[in-house]
Motif scaffolding. Structure first.
Motif, PDB file in Angstrom:
ATOM      1  N   GLN A 118      -6.594   4.636  -0.026  1.00 26.24           N
ATOM      2  CA  GLN A 118      -5.798   3.421   0.167  1.00 26.24           C
ATOM      3  C   GLN A 118      -6.171   2.727   1.472  1.00 26.24           C
ATOM      4  O   GLN A 118      -6.285   1.502   1.531  1.00 26.24           O
ATOM      5  CB  GLN A 118      -4.304   3.780   0.149  1.00 26.24           C
ATOM      6  CG  GLN A 118      -3.365   2.592   0.219  1.00 26.24           C
ATOM      7  CD  GLN A 118      -3.433   1.708  -1.023  1.00 26.24           C
ATOM      8  OE1 GLN A 118      -3.697   2.178  -2.114  1.00 26.24           O
ATOM      9  NE2 GLN A 118      -3.216   0.423  -0.842  1.00 26.24           N
ATOM     10  N   VAL A 119      -6.388   3.519   2.527  1.00 24.22           N
ATOM     11  CA  VAL A 119      -6.795   2.941   3.820  1.00 24.22           C
ATOM     12  C   VAL A 119      -8.186   2.309   3.697  1.00 24.22           C
ATOM     13  O   VAL A 119      -8.436   1.213   4.213  1.00 24.22           O
ATOM     14  CB  VAL A 119      -6.747   4.018   4.932  1.00 24.22           C
ATOM     15  CG1 VAL A 119      -7.427   3.537   6.205  1.00 24.22           C
ATOM     16  CG2 VAL A 119      -5.295   4.391   5.234  1.00 24.22           C
ATOM     17  N   MET A 120      -9.074   2.974   2.972  1.00 23.24           N
ATOM     18  CA  MET A 120     -10.413   2.403   2.762  1.00 23.24           C
ATOM     19  C   MET A 120     -10.324   1.055   2.060  1.00 23.24           C
ATOM     20  O   MET A 120     -11.022   0.104   2.404  1.00 23.24           O
ATOM     21  CB  MET A 120     -11.272   3.368   1.924  1.00 23.24           C
ATOM     22  CG  MET A 120     -11.682   4.606   2.689  1.00 23.24           C
ATOM     23  SD  MET A 120     -12.567   5.759   1.598  1.00 23.24           S
ATOM     24  CE  MET A 120     -12.648   7.189   2.672  1.00 23.24           C
ATOM     25  N   LEU A 121      -9.435   0.981   1.060  1.00 24.08           N
ATOM     26  CA  LEU A 121      -9.271  -0.247   0.283  1.00 24.08           C
ATOM     27  C   LEU A 121      -8.817  -1.410   1.176  1.00 24.08           C
ATOM     28  O   LEU A 121      -9.139  -2.569   0.923  1.00 24.08           O
ATOM     29  CB  LEU A 121      -8.239   0.003  -0.824  1.00 24.08           C
ATOM     30  CG  LEU A 121      -8.217  -0.938  -2.008  1.00 24.08           C
ATOM     31  CD1 LEU A 121      -9.539  -0.878  -2.767  1.00 24.08           C
ATOM     32  CD2 LEU A 121      -7.072  -0.552  -2.945  1.00 24.08           C
ATOM     33  N   GLU A 122      -8.077  -1.075   2.208  1.00 21.52           N
ATOM     34  CA  GLU A 122      -7.579  -2.105   3.126  1.00 21.52           C
ATOM     35  C   GLU A 122      -8.714  -2.758   3.913  1.00 21.52           C
ATOM     36  O   GLU A 122      -8.679  -3.946   4.204  1.00 21.52           O
ATOM     37  CB  GLU A 122      -6.568  -1.456   4.095  1.00 21.52           C
ATOM     38  CG  GLU A 122      -5.870  -2.406   5.029  1.00 21.52           C
ATOM     39  CD  GLU A 122      -4.808  -3.241   4.310  1.00 21.52           C
ATOM     40  OE1 GLU A 122      -4.310  -2.822   3.261  1.00 21.52           O
ATOM     41  OE2 GLU A 122      -4.499  -4.343   4.830  1.00 21.52           O
ATOM     42  N   PHE A 123      -9.704  -1.935   4.280  1.00 20.62           N
ATOM     43  CA  PHE A 123     -10.723  -2.421   5.215  1.00 20.62           C
ATOM     44  C   PHE A 123     -12.128  -2.548   4.624  1.00 20.62           C
ATOM     45  O   PHE A 123     -13.015  -3.112   5.271  1.00 20.62           O
ATOM     46  CB  PHE A 123     -10.771  -1.484   6.436  1.00 20.62           C
ATOM     47  CG  PHE A 123      -9.487  -1.453   7.211  1.00 20.62           C
ATOM     48  CD1 PHE A 123      -9.068  -2.567   7.917  1.00 20.62           C
ATOM     49  CD2 PHE A 123      -8.680  -0.315   7.218  1.00 20.62           C
ATOM     50  CE1 PHE A 123      -7.875  -2.549   8.634  1.00 20.62           C
ATOM     51  CE2 PHE A 123      -7.488  -0.284   7.931  1.00 20.62           C
ATOM     52  CZ  PHE A 123      -7.086  -1.413   8.636  1.00 20.62           C
ATOM     53  N   ALA A 124     -12.358  -1.990   3.451  1.00 19.49           N
ATOM     54  CA  ALA A 124     -13.720  -1.995   2.898  1.00 19.49           C
ATOM     55  C   ALA A 124     -13.716  -2.612   1.505  1.00 19.49           C
ATOM     56  O   ALA A 124     -12.669  -2.741   0.860  1.00 19.49           O
ATOM     57  CB  ALA A 124     -14.256  -0.569   2.853  1.00 19.49           C
ATOM     58  N   LYS A 125     -14.909  -2.981   1.058  1.00 15.76           N
ATOM     59  CA  LYS A 125     -15.017  -3.625  -0.262  1.00 15.76           C
ATOM     60  C   LYS A 125     -15.419  -2.601  -1.326  1.00 15.76           C
ATOM     61  O   LYS A 125     -15.725  -1.443  -1.021  1.00 15.76           O
ATOM     62  CB  LYS A 125     -16.041  -4.732  -0.178  1.00 15.76           C
ATOM     63  CG  LYS A 125     -15.659  -5.811   0.836  1.00 15.76           C
ATOM     64  CD  LYS A 125     -16.384  -7.114   0.542  1.00 15.76           C
ATOM     65  CE  LYS A 125     -15.814  -8.224   1.406  1.00 15.76           C
ATOM     66  NZ  LYS A 125     -16.188  -8.073   2.808  1.00 15.76           N
ATOM     67  N   ALA A 126     -15.444  -3.075  -2.571  1.00 18.97           N
ATOM     68  CA  ALA A 126     -15.702  -2.176  -3.707  1.00 18.97           C
ATOM     69  C   ALA A 126     -17.073  -1.494  -3.629  1.00 18.97           C
ATOM     70  O   ALA A 126     -17.257  -0.396  -4.163  1.00 18.97           O
ATOM     71  CB  ALA A 126     -15.578  -2.942  -5.015  1.00 18.97           C
ATOM     72  N   ASP A 127     -18.028  -2.129  -2.935  1.00 19.26           N
ATOM     73  CA  ASP A 127     -19.375  -1.529  -2.854  1.00 19.26           C
ATOM     74  C   ASP A 127     -19.547  -0.597  -1.651  1.00 19.26           C
ATOM     75  O   ASP A 127     -20.663  -0.146  -1.366  1.00 19.26           O
ATOM     76  CB  ASP A 127     -20.453  -2.618  -2.851  1.00 19.26           C
ATOM     77  CG  ASP A 127     -20.374  -3.511  -1.616  1.00 19.26           C
ATOM     78  OD1 ASP A 127     -19.387  -3.391  -0.847  1.00 19.26           O
ATOM     79  OD2 ASP A 127     -21.289  -4.326  -1.427  1.00 19.26           O
TER      80      ASP A 127
END
Ligand code: THU
Length: 135
Positions: A95-104
């Motif tokens: 969830q934290v990754m989704l906040e700051f990074a894109k799908a790739d």
């Protein structure tokens, strides 16, 4: 790039603070600037206060002004031993990754310098809840 990130994740494990689970996790996060941020899991006597290695790395990077992310490598295993399994990120870290990074955004799960796998954030966190829904 990925070889270096894998090595750094294995190095980062050495600085994990995990006196309760004895499960040592290291992460190495490559930001858009080219800088690599290391993180380890940091536990607490009040167990729920523990922070995963991935989030340690992300919070270090974001607090230093990074806003774009390319890849992360993660290695986890019992204290003093080589990783036995691939350490994919927990749900909160995804969830934290989704906040700051894109799908790739690339996620490398590492057993050793020679043995690791890669999946994209979009693959391991489909249908995620994103800020665009509430802004
Ligand atoms: N842990 C991580 O650092 N990353 C994960 O993705 C999963 C779990 C840590 C939290 C805790 O310190 C230990 O591993 C055992 O759950």
């Amino acid at each position: 790039m990925e070889k270096r990130l894998v090595r750094e994740a294995l190095e980062a494990r050495k600085r994990a603070y995990a006196p309760y689970s004895h499960y040592f996790v290291g992460a190495a996060l490559l930001a858009g600037s080219g800088r690599i941020y290391r993180g380890g899991n940091i536990e607490n006597a009040s167990y729920g206060a523990a922070n995963c290695a991935e989030r340690t790395a992300f919070f270090k990077a974001v607090s230093e002004g990074e806003g774009e992310f390319v890849a992360i490598a993660i290695a986890g295993g019992m204290e003093g031993k080589e990783p036995r399994e691939y350490a994919w990120p927990c749900g909160i870290c995804r969830q934290v990754m989704l906040e700051f990074a894109k799908a790739d955004f690339k996620i490398f799960a590492v057993k050793s310098e020679k043995d690791y796998q890669c999946h994209l954030l979009g693959e391991i966190m489909p249908c995620g809840f994103e800020g665009s829904s509430i802004i």
